[in-house]
Design a protein around this motif. Structure first.
Motif, PDB file in Angstrom:
ATOM      1  N   SER A  61       3.459  11.848  -3.197  1.00  0.00           N
ATOM      2  CA  SER A  61       2.872  11.339  -4.438  1.00  0.00           C
ATOM      3  C   SER A  61       1.781  10.301  -4.206  1.00  0.00           C
ATOM      4  N   LEU A  62       1.575   9.884  -2.943  1.00  0.00           N
ATOM      5  CA  LEU A  62       0.559   8.875  -2.662  1.00  0.00           C
ATOM      6  C   LEU A  62      -0.827   9.467  -2.876  1.00  0.00           C
ATOM      7  N   THR A 360       4.148   2.409   3.493  1.00  0.00           N
ATOM      8  CA  THR A 360       4.341   3.293   2.342  1.00  0.00           C
ATOM      9  C   THR A 360       5.492   2.823   1.458  1.00  0.00           C
ATOM     10  N   LEU A 361       6.527   2.209   2.041  1.00  0.00           N
ATOM     11  CA  LEU A 361       7.596   1.639   1.215  1.00  0.00           C
ATOM     12  C   LEU A 361       7.067   0.500   0.358  1.00  0.00           C
ATOM     13  N   LEU A 362       6.221  -0.347   0.925  1.00  0.00           N
ATOM     14  CA  LEU A 362       5.599  -1.402   0.125  1.00  0.00           C
ATOM     15  C   LEU A 362       4.855  -0.810  -1.066  1.00  0.00           C
ATOM     16  N   TRP A 363       4.113   0.244  -0.812  1.00  0.00           N
ATOM     17  CA  TRP A 363       3.323   0.908  -1.846  1.00  0.00           C
ATOM     18  C   TRP A 363       4.239   1.513  -2.920  1.00  0.00           C
ATOM     19  N   ALA A 388       5.689  -4.414   8.567  1.00  0.00           N
ATOM     20  CA  ALA A 388       4.444  -3.643   8.714  1.00  0.00           C
ATOM     21  C   ALA A 388       3.524  -4.295   9.740  1.00  0.00           C
ATOM     22  N   VAL A 389       3.391  -5.619   9.678  1.00  0.00           N
ATOM     23  CA  VAL A 389       2.530  -6.337  10.625  1.00  0.00           C
ATOM     24  C   VAL A 389       3.093  -6.231  12.040  1.00  0.00           C
ATOM     25  N   LEU A 390       4.405  -6.469  12.168  1.00  0.00           N
ATOM     26  CA  LEU A 390       5.031  -6.404  13.489  1.00  0.00           C
ATOM     27  C   LEU A 390       4.850  -5.036  14.117  1.00  0.00           C
TER      28      LEU A 390
END
Length: 405
Positions: A61-62, A360-363, A388-390
């Motif tokens: 769905s992205l 994608t989970l953040l989104w 995500a950064v790590l």
């Protein structure tokens, strides 16, 4: 299931090496890593239960360019490439890791034969069994892992005051990448995304199950954190104190076995090898079952069938085809050096998966796809953003290593 699948023999070696080099100084990183994995798995579970859609349905769905009549976008293309290349190389690695302790315990058969038998055992179990059998076997193996890994930490007699000092964040010289690896490397990659499929197979559906899922998830990664701490204790007390170095990869556990045999005798050595086997076989079995469910969902989307059909597709042709893909072609790699180009592709795609999952989970969890009451709060967003950064930093390190060496 997801935590046991994610902790493999290679993870235990990485933790042992960190303990052998830096003692207890990186204990805080192991604990923080478990917290980040709780946030990631909770995000997967919350997405599936609150939206009623699988994780691959969420990726589909992205926004972005689409192919095949709109059924495949950039995320689907990445997942399709990843799951095919990763599965081929991982199949050989999992069979080898499971064969190592078996060959040490029963040297009547060589490593390749034990690897082939291990792959076929996983194939037979998920081909003819169901989720209930899978869960029962995994639970028993987790019990074996717990007794052997935690028991080993008790046997080596940890220095508790010194252990507690490791909870204060410090970075000894030369420890930066070990710290990042300890935080990010233990507890699963693609198998974390399989969590939602196992929730469906378990019969946990709808937002009413989110509270139960959170308890399940915290207990699971609490046990994972306990495994990591136990191996860090072994590394610090047995190897760091004695100035003993291990080989890299799963074969390092065979070095540890020899140290244990010399220090504690044959019984402890045999119990450790059984725990080594349980750790490796849970990872193999979890991938054979969980990632095959994800592949069934992927192919259901490509064919335009319902996502729910893919989520419950453990009897579908696609599920069976992927189990065969994990088992039979990788056996060829047991008899030859793995091709360089394939290893590079495996490393590139694999290093990108965890930042892909966290991003994608953040989104998804901050979008209108999720009911307002189940969207991420600031704590979840902070942990997912940190993950995500790590993982992006770890991916960069992995890619530099691939193309520079």
């Amino acid at each position: 299931m997801v935590a046991a699948t994610g902790v493999g023999a290679g993870d235990l070696v990485a933790t042992l090496i960190a303990g052998s080099r830096f003692g207890y100084a990186l204990l805080w990183a192991a604990v923080l890593g478990a917290v980040l994995k709780i946030a990631l798995a909770e995000g997967v579970g919350r997405w599936v239960l609150s939206s009623g859609r699988t994780i691959f349905d969420g990726w589909s769905s992205l926004p972005g360019a689409t192919l095949m009549g709109g059924r495949l976008n950039w995320a689907g293309v990445y997942f399709g490439l990843y799951v095919v290349v990763w599965g081929f190389v991982y199949g050989a690695a999992a069979m080898t890791a499971t064969a190592l302790p078996l060959a040490a315990l029963v040297p009547l058969l060589d490593l390749k034969t034990w690897g082939i038998l291990s792959g076929l055992a996983g194939l037979g179990m998920v081909w003819f069994g169901n989720y209930r059998l899978f869960e029962t076997v995994m639970t028993a193996l987790v019990g074996v892992m717990f007794v052997t890994v935690v028991g080993l930490a008790i046997i080596v007699t940890p220095d508790l005051p010194r252990l507690l000092t490791g909870m204060w964040p410090t970075l000894p010289p030369g420890s930066v990448f070990y710290t990042l690896g300890l935080m990010g490397g233990v507890g699963g990659t693609i198998t974390m995304a399989a969590y939602g499929y196992w929730l469906n197979a378990k019969g946990w559906r709808g937002p009413a199950w989110i509270g139960v899922m959170r308890i399940d998830n915290r207990i699971a990664y609490g046990v994972t954190g306990l495994f990591v701490v136990a191996m860090l204790i072994v590394g610090a007390e047995l190897l760091h104190a004695g100035g003993i170095a291990l080989a890299g990869g799963e074969r390092g556990l065979l070095d540890l076995d020899r140290v244990l045999r010399d220090r504690f005798g044959q019984l402890v050595s045999v119990m450790f090898l059984i725990g080594f086997w349980a750790t490796s076989f849970t990872s193999l079995l979890g991938v054979w079952q969980g990632v095959s469910l994800m592949f069934a969902d992927f192919t259901a989307h490509l064919a335009g069938r319902s996502a729910d059909e893919g989520a419950r597709g453990d009897r579908s042709p696609a599920f069976r085809a992927y189990v065969l893909w994990l088992t039979l072609p990788p056996m060829l790699l047991l008899f030859m050096d793995r091709p360089f180009g394939l290893i590079v592709a495996y490393g590139v795609l694999g290093s990108l998966f965890m930042p892909f999952l966290a991003g994608t989970l953040l989104w998804l969890l901050n979008s209108s796809r999720v009911p307002p009451e189940w969207r991420s709060g600031w704590v979840s967003n902070l942990l997912l953003g940190g993950a995500a950064v790590l993982f992006a930093i770890l991916a960069g390190r992995e890619l530099v290593g691939l193309f520079s060496g």
